[in-house]
Design a protein around this motif. Structure first.
Motif, PDB file in Angstrom:
ATOM      1  N   SER A  73       1.214  -1.186   0.392  1.00 42.04           N
ATOM      2  CA  SER A  73      -0.227   0.247  -0.394  1.00 42.04           C
ATOM      3  C   SER A  73       0.877   1.484   0.168  1.00 42.04           C
ATOM      4  N   SER A  74       0.587   2.106  -0.645  1.00 42.47           N
ATOM      5  CA  SER A  74       1.400   3.483  -0.774  1.00 42.47           C
ATOM      6  C   SER A  74       1.509   4.376   0.965  1.00 42.47           C
ATOM      7  N   GLU A  75       0.893   4.182   1.907  1.00 37.93           N
ATOM      8  CA  GLU A  75       0.693   3.724   3.241  1.00 37.93           C
ATOM      9  C   GLU A  75       2.181   2.894   3.449  1.00 37.93           C
ATOM     10  N   ALA A  76       2.577   1.990   2.812  1.00 41.48           N
ATOM     11  CA  ALA A  76       3.649   1.243   3.942  1.00 41.48           C
ATOM     12  C   ALA A  76       4.876   1.698   3.031  1.00 41.48           C
ATOM     13  N   CYS A  77       4.388   2.246   1.923  1.00 39.65           N
ATOM     14  CA  CYS A  77       6.020   2.013   1.661  1.00 39.65           C
ATOM     15  C   CYS A  77       6.037   3.705   0.101  1.00 39.65           C
ATOM     16  N   ASN A  78       7.255   4.363   0.021  1.00 40.62           N
ATOM     17  CA  ASN A  78       7.299   5.439  -0.949  1.00 40.62           C
ATOM     18  C   ASN A  78       8.171   4.583  -1.960  1.00 40.62           C
ATOM     19  N   TRP A  79       8.182   3.308  -2.161  1.00 41.29           N
ATOM     20  CA  TRP A  79       9.376   3.551  -3.240  1.00 41.29           C
ATOM     21  C   TRP A  79       8.556   3.567  -4.594  1.00 41.29           C
ATOM     22  N   GLN A  80       9.532   3.284  -5.419  1.00 35.92           N
ATOM     23  CA  GLN A  80       9.103   3.721  -7.328  1.00 35.92           C
ATOM     24  C   GLN A  80       8.853   1.665  -7.827  1.00 35.92           C
ATOM     25  N   PRO A  81       8.575   1.600  -8.747  1.00 37.15           N
ATOM     26  CA  PRO A  81       8.482   0.908  -9.343  1.00 37.15           C
ATOM     27  C   PRO A  81       9.531  -0.026  -9.489  1.00 37.15           C
ATOM     28  N   GLU A  82      10.338   0.951  -9.828  1.00 38.71           N
ATOM     29  CA  GLU A  82      11.928   0.501 -10.717  1.00 38.71           C
ATOM     30  C   GLU A  82      12.623   0.294 -10.267  1.00 38.71           C
ATOM     31  N   GLN A  83      12.741   0.581  -8.919  1.00 37.84           N
ATOM     32  CA  GLN A  83      13.652   0.068  -7.289  1.00 37.84           C
ATOM     33  C   GLN A  83      13.383  -0.938  -6.848  1.00 37.84           C
ATOM     34  N   ILE A  84      14.657  -1.906  -7.045  1.00 36.24           N
ATOM     35  CA  ILE A  84      14.618  -2.822  -6.456  1.00 36.24           C
ATOM     36  C   ILE A  84      14.213  -2.718  -4.863  1.00 36.24           C
ATOM     37  N   MET A  85      13.295  -3.867  -5.309  1.00 37.27           N
ATOM     38  CA  MET A  85      12.306  -4.850  -3.450  1.00 37.27           C
ATOM     39  C   MET A  85      13.572  -5.856  -2.615  1.00 37.27           C
ATOM     40  N   HIS A  86      14.418  -7.041  -3.354  1.00 40.61           N
ATOM     41  CA  HIS A  86      15.463  -7.546  -3.025  1.00 40.61           C
ATOM     42  C   HIS A  86      15.865  -8.229  -4.779  1.00 40.61           C
ATOM     43  N   ALA A  87      17.044  -7.952  -4.275  1.00 41.83           N
ATOM     44  CA  ALA A  87      18.545  -8.655  -4.972  1.00 41.83           C
ATOM     45  C   ALA A  87      19.245  -9.765  -4.556  1.00 41.83           C
ATOM     46  N   ASN A  88      20.449 -10.746  -5.001  1.00 38.85           N
ATOM     47  CA  ASN A  88      21.206 -11.020  -3.862  1.00 38.85           C
ATOM     48  C   ASN A  88      22.381 -11.002  -4.793  1.00 38.85           C
ATOM     49  N   MET A  89      23.433 -10.996  -4.707  1.00 38.06           N
ATOM     50  CA  MET A  89      24.958 -10.853  -4.994  1.00 38.06           C
ATOM     51  C   MET A  89      25.617 -11.520  -5.167  1.00 38.06           C
ATOM     52  N   SER A  90      26.420 -12.061  -5.525  1.00 34.08           N
ATOM     53  CA  SER A  90      27.161 -13.147  -4.838  1.00 34.08           C
ATOM     54  C   SER A  90      28.994 -12.553  -5.073  1.00 34.08           C
ATOM     55  N   ILE A  91      30.104 -12.749  -4.076  1.00 34.87           N
ATOM     56  CA  ILE A  91      31.078 -12.593  -4.206  1.00 34.87           C
ATOM     57  C   ILE A  91      32.096 -13.403  -3.559  1.00 34.87           C
ATOM     58  N   GLY A  92      32.328 -14.007  -4.856  1.00 32.82           N
ATOM     59  CA  GLY A  92      33.384 -15.382  -4.502  1.00 32.82           C
ATOM     60  C   GLY A  92      32.218 -16.357  -3.389  1.00 32.82           C
ATOM     61  N   ASP A  93      32.214 -16.521  -2.638  1.00 30.70           N
ATOM     62  CA  ASP A  93      31.499 -18.138  -2.214  1.00 30.70           C
ATOM     63  C   ASP A  93      30.128 -17.397  -1.111  1.00 30.70           C
TER      64      ASP A  93
END
Length: 140
Positions: free
Chosen positions: A42-62
């Protein structure tokens, strides 16, 4: 069991993922934008834009690090550092220099009693890093 850091970049997650790919060879292994979520908050819950990252994983080595744009604007990175190990002093220098670009050195890269090369810095996003090239056969 694993413990994985989850870093919140307050709208700069995409920039951070690209920076860490260049600086330390991080690979983005998963990415979900707010606009891709099956249910929109809901708009009250957050003010993030649709193109912003909700969740990502990145690996650095292991290692896996989770990343998001979601957080309070005044949130920051304090009370911890990410530690990265280098195989050689030359690799430590390369990692240190790349992570310090646009950031601030807090301890220059130098030889210590436990390491051939060790230094600390805060990167351009405010994340604290320790770069270490362990001394061979050091007890520990």
């Amino acid at each position: 069991m694993q413990v994985q850091p989850y870093l919140f970049f307050n709208g700069r997650a995409e920039e951070a993922l690209a920076f860490y790919a260049r600086a330390v060879g991080a690979q983005t292994t998963f990415l979900l934008r707010f606009g891709d979520a099956p249910e929109q908050p809901s708009s009250e819950a957050c003010n993030w834009q649709p193109e912003q990252i909700m969740h990502a994983n990145m690996s650095i080595g292991d290692s896996q690090i989770m990343v998001s744009d979601g957080a309070e604007p005044e949130a920051g990175f304090s009370g911890f550092s990410l530690a990265i190990s280098a195989a050689t002093p030359e690799e430590a220098q390369r990692l240190y220099d790349a992570l310090a670009e646009g950031g601030q050195a807090t301890m220059p890269l130098q030889e210590t009693f436990w390491a051939l090369s060790f230094g600390m810095l805060t990167d351009r996003f405010g994340v604290n890093w320790m770069v270490n090239c362990e001394r061979p056969n050091f007890p520990g």
